[in-house]
Design an enzyme around this catalytic site. Structure first.
Site, PDB file in Angstrom:
ATOM      1  N   ASP A 118      48.034  38.486  37.730  1.00  0.00           N
ATOM      2  CA  ASP A 118      49.336  38.968  37.274  1.00  0.00           C
ATOM      3  C   ASP A 118      49.839  38.266  36.013  1.00  0.00           C
ATOM      4  O   ASP A 118      51.004  38.427  35.644  1.00  0.00           O
ATOM      5  CB  ASP A 118      50.367  38.805  38.390  1.00  0.00           C
ATOM      6  CG  ASP A 118      50.142  39.807  39.516  1.00  0.00           C
ATOM      7  OD1 ASP A 118      49.937  40.992  39.210  1.00  0.00           O
ATOM      8  OD2 ASP A 118      50.162  39.390  40.682  1.00  0.00           O
ATOM      9  N   ASP A 178      47.378  47.845  41.311  1.00  0.00           N
ATOM     10  CA  ASP A 178      48.394  47.175  40.495  1.00  0.00           C
ATOM     11  C   ASP A 178      47.786  46.519  39.256  1.00  0.00           C
ATOM     12  O   ASP A 178      48.449  46.360  38.222  1.00  0.00           O
ATOM     13  CB  ASP A 178      49.100  46.075  41.300  1.00  0.00           C
ATOM     14  CG  ASP A 178      49.411  46.438  42.732  1.00  0.00           C
ATOM     15  OD1 ASP A 178      48.617  47.162  43.356  1.00  0.00           O
ATOM     16  OD2 ASP A 178      50.433  45.962  43.254  1.00  0.00           O
TER      17      ASP A 178
END
Length: 400
Positions: A118, A178
């Site tokens: 991330d 994601d």
């Protein structure tokens, strides 16, 4: 027969007349302005509240109804500074810029993170938007360091960026949908540095995801784990959705946004075709609610009583506005129409917080991790970020 046709025509005429004389829709420009104004009010209140809480970022509201925060290492840490940069772009105010810089600087240590995929969320939303608007050379340096950190999670033999390091007894090399969202960070840093290595990794990841993450109807799995020797999937399932074969709403939103973005970044027509397929799956889904803010999973068993996910709607709206410009045809108009419907709903009293309410977050009714009973029907920092991004994109289209 003629009289019958005339009678039918008159009925239709009366109905249409009644409809046309009814209450008109609020102009989209007014919706956008109202949303941006409220977002600015809330963001400034949030920035002031956390100003003296060194190193903290807004996360959500906890089960006691209190503001929950995180440090820079949490995957959502880049969204609030990114939201501030977007609001500064909309209204170049010194106070907004000062807070955007303050919260961006709090994130700098994220450039060293190698244990999370991330880093793109963390650094591109914050330093990326900051560099785009200010050309601060230090921001570019931070992003370059961060891209090299993220690159350590790319495995040549698999051709993908590893998402998670936990659950190793079950997953060999897990990749979640994601992760498509972190590829923009690679393509941006490639342009800034002239180093195609990052762009090549982004394309490899997108290609493998397109090949293995989708079902025949273009819905996507949440998690695909790959065999580290063969590079082929050995498990396809969910972690945050209702079931392995269900369509987790935010997962579909990540997929839509990710492939729309990758077409914009690379010009590869395969990505546009994929994004269009995903958009059709979403817009034609029989369980998409009338207000176009999806339930947390399209296959949740308790629909229509299932919690909504405003974050999924915000991500979808932002992606659809870009996709509408990539399709200069009826389908492009359909994409824009759905995005407008979603923004109207999110800017209504049902989803838009009152000034000073909602612990100073902008949107109500998002769902983070329903199966884990975590962050259900609460505000989320990324819902606010993509809502503001969608409003900015809509404003630019209206001005254009």
């Amino acid at each position: 027969m003629k009289n019958g046709k005339l009678g039918l025509f008159m009925v239709l005429f009366v109905l249409l007349s009644a409809f046309s004389s009814g209450e008109k829709q609020e102009p989209m420009q007014s919706v956008v302005n109202r949303g941006l104004n409220r977002s600015t009010e809330q963001a400034l209140l949030m920035a002031k509240e956390l100003k003296n809480r060194e190193g903290r970022f807004p996360k959500t509201i906890n089960k006691k109804g209190e503001l929950a925060t995180s440090d820079y290492a949490w995957w959502c840490s880049g969204f609030f500074p990114g939201e501030l940069w977007y609001l500064y772009e909309n209204h170049p105010d010194k106070e907004l810029r000062a807070y955007a810089e303050m919260y961006t600087n709090r994130l700098e240590n994220a450039k060293k993170i190698t244990y999370s995929h991330d880093v793109g969320f963390m650094l591109n939303c914050s330093f990326g938007n900051g560099y785009r608007l200010t050309k601060n050379p230090h921001y570019k340096d931070v992003m370059t360091t961060g891209a090299n950190s993220l690159a350590t999670r790319f495995k040549e033999e698999v051709g993908l960026i590893r998402s998670w390091d936990f659950n190793k007894k079950k997953w060999q090399f897990p990749v979640i949908i994601d992760n498509m969202m972190n590829l923009e960070f690679f393509t941006v840093v490639s342009r800034l540095t002239g180093n195609d290595r990052f762009r090549d990794m982004a394309i490899s990841h997108a290609d493998k995801t397109m090949e293995h993450h989708f079902r025949p109807d273009y819905s996507c799995y949440h998690v695909v784990s790959y065999d580290t020797i063969t590079g082929k999937p050995h498990i396809k399932q969910t972690h945050q959705g209702y079931a392995d074969e269900s369509a987790w709403a935010r997962g579909q939103a990540w997929a839509l946004y990710g492939f729309t973005m990758m077409y914009k970044e690379t010009g590869k027509k395969e990505y546009l075709k994929q994004a269009n397929h995903i958009a059709r799956f979403i817009m034609n889904h029989p369980r998409m609610p009338e207000d176009k803010v999806p339930y947390w999973d399209f296959d949740a068993p308790d629909i229509p009583n299932a919690p909504r996910d405003a974050s999924a709607a915000a991500i979808m709206a932002s992606a659809l506005l870009d996709l509408s410009q990539m399709n200069p045809n009826k389908f492009g108009k359909s994409c824009r129409m759905l995005a407008e419907q979603q923004l109207r709903s999110l800017t209504s009293p049902e989803y838009l917080a009152k000034k000073g309410g909602n612990c100073n977050f902008v949107l109500l009714h998002s769902t983070g991790h329903f199966p884990n009973n975590s962050e259900v029907d609460v505000p989320l920092s990324y819902a606010d970020y993509y809502y503001v991004e969608a409003l900015i994109r809509m404003k630019k289209l209206l001005n254009k």
